[in-house]
Design a protein around this motif. Structure first.
Motif, short mmCIF file in Angstrom:
data_model
loop_
_atom_site.label_atom_id
_atom_site.label_comp_id
_atom_site.label_asym_id
_atom_site.label_seq_id
_atom_site.Cartn_x
_atom_site.Cartn_y
_atom_site.Cartn_z
N LEU A 1 39.26 46.31 31.50
CA LEU A 1 38.22 45.53 30.84
C LEU A 1 37.10 46.49 30.45
O LEU A 1 36.53 47.16 31.32
CB LEU A 1 37.70 44.44 31.77
CG LEU A 1 36.65 43.49 31.23
CD1 LEU A 1 37.17 42.75 29.99
CD2 LEU A 1 36.23 42.49 32.29
N MET B 1 43.90 38.59 33.50
CA MET B 1 44.48 39.90 33.26
C MET B 1 45.53 40.26 34.31
O MET B 1 45.51 39.75 35.42
CB MET B 1 43.36 40.96 33.28
CG MET B 1 42.37 40.80 32.15
SD MET B 1 40.84 41.79 32.31
CE MET B 1 41.44 43.41 32.76
N ALA B 2 46.43 41.16 33.92
CA ALA B 2 47.46 41.66 34.84
C ALA B 2 46.93 42.89 35.58
O ALA B 2 46.02 43.58 35.10
CB ALA B 2 48.72 42.03 34.07
N ASP C 1 45.53 46.32 33.93
CA ASP C 1 44.79 46.09 32.69
C ASP C 1 43.35 46.56 32.86
O ASP C 1 42.81 46.57 33.96
CB ASP C 1 44.79 44.62 32.29
CG ASP C 1 46.14 44.14 31.78
OD1 ASP C 1 47.05 44.98 31.58
OD2 ASP C 1 46.29 42.92 31.57
N THR D 1 39.14 48.45 35.88
CA THR D 1 40.58 48.30 35.95
C THR D 1 40.93 47.30 37.05
O THR D 1 40.47 47.44 38.19
CB THR D 1 41.27 49.65 36.22
OG1 THR D 1 40.90 50.56 35.19
CG2 THR D 1 42.78 49.49 36.25
N LYS D 2 41.76 46.33 36.70
CA LYS D 2 42.21 45.36 37.69
C LYS D 2 43.25 46.01 38.58
O LYS D 2 44.29 46.46 38.12
CB LYS D 2 42.78 44.12 37.01
CG LYS D 2 43.16 43.03 38.01
CD LYS D 2 43.50 41.73 37.33
CE LYS D 2 43.82 40.67 38.38
NZ LYS D 2 44.05 39.36 37.75
N MET E 1 49.91 48.62 30.11
CA MET E 1 48.51 48.36 30.37
C MET E 1 47.84 47.88 29.10
O MET E 1 47.93 48.49 28.06
CB MET E 1 47.83 49.64 30.87
CG MET E 1 46.36 49.46 31.10
SD MET E 1 45.51 50.97 31.64
CE MET E 1 44.92 51.56 30.08
N GLU E 2 47.15 46.77 29.22
CA GLU E 2 46.38 46.22 28.11
C GLU E 2 44.91 46.56 28.28
O GLU E 2 44.44 46.73 29.41
CB GLU E 2 46.52 44.70 28.04
CG GLU E 2 47.92 44.20 27.76
CD GLU E 2 48.34 44.41 26.31
OE1 GLU E 2 47.46 44.39 25.42
OE2 GLU E 2 49.54 44.61 26.09
N GLN E 3 44.21 46.67 27.17
CA GLN E 3 42.76 46.85 27.22
C GLN E 3 42.09 45.65 26.57
O GLN E 3 42.52 45.20 25.51
CB GLN E 3 42.34 48.12 26.48
CG GLN E 3 42.73 49.38 27.20
CD GLN E 3 42.13 50.61 26.53
OE1 GLN E 3 41.58 50.55 25.44
NE2 GLN E 3 42.26 51.74 27.19
N TYR E 4 41.06 45.16 27.22
CA TYR E 4 40.30 44.02 26.73
C TYR E 4 38.85 44.43 26.61
O TYR E 4 38.36 45.23 27.40
CB TYR E 4 40.42 42.83 27.69
CG TYR E 4 41.82 42.35 27.86
CD1 TYR E 4 42.36 41.40 27.00
CD2 TYR E 4 42.62 42.84 28.89
CE1 TYR E 4 43.66 40.95 27.15
CE2 TYR E 4 43.92 42.39 29.06
CZ TYR E 4 44.44 41.46 28.18
OH TYR E 4 45.73 41.03 28.33
#
Length: 76
Positions: free
Chosen positions: A33, A27-28, A31, A72-73, A1-4
């Motif tokens: 935001l 975004m995946a 991920d 969260t996507k 999981m990425e955070q933007y």
């Protein structure tokens, strides 16, 4: 999981929502935001949109008049 992080300080809707929608496309699933705003109407607008479109969102008023949003996507 990425955070933007998305810079939306000083912006009123619909600009922050348009920025969030554009970023979500890149975004995946899973991920997150992260956004902060000093405008309650911006925070409320994003929360309503996210729930309507079945995204996970957490809204926290971290200080008097400062809202922290974690979106969260969950789908494409």
């Amino acid at each position: 999981m990425e955070q933007y992080r998305l810079e939306i300080w000083g912006e009123m809707c619909p600009i922050p929502l348009i920025k969030a929608q554009k970023k979500l496309k890149t975004m995946a699933i899973g991920d997150m935001l992260i956004m902060e705003t000093e405008h309650s109407c911006t925070s409320q607008g994003i929360v309503v949109w996210a729930k309507k479109n079945k995204y996970m969102i957490e809204e926290t008023e971290i200080d008097n008049g400062i809202w922290h949003l974690e979106l969260t996507k969950t789908h494409t």
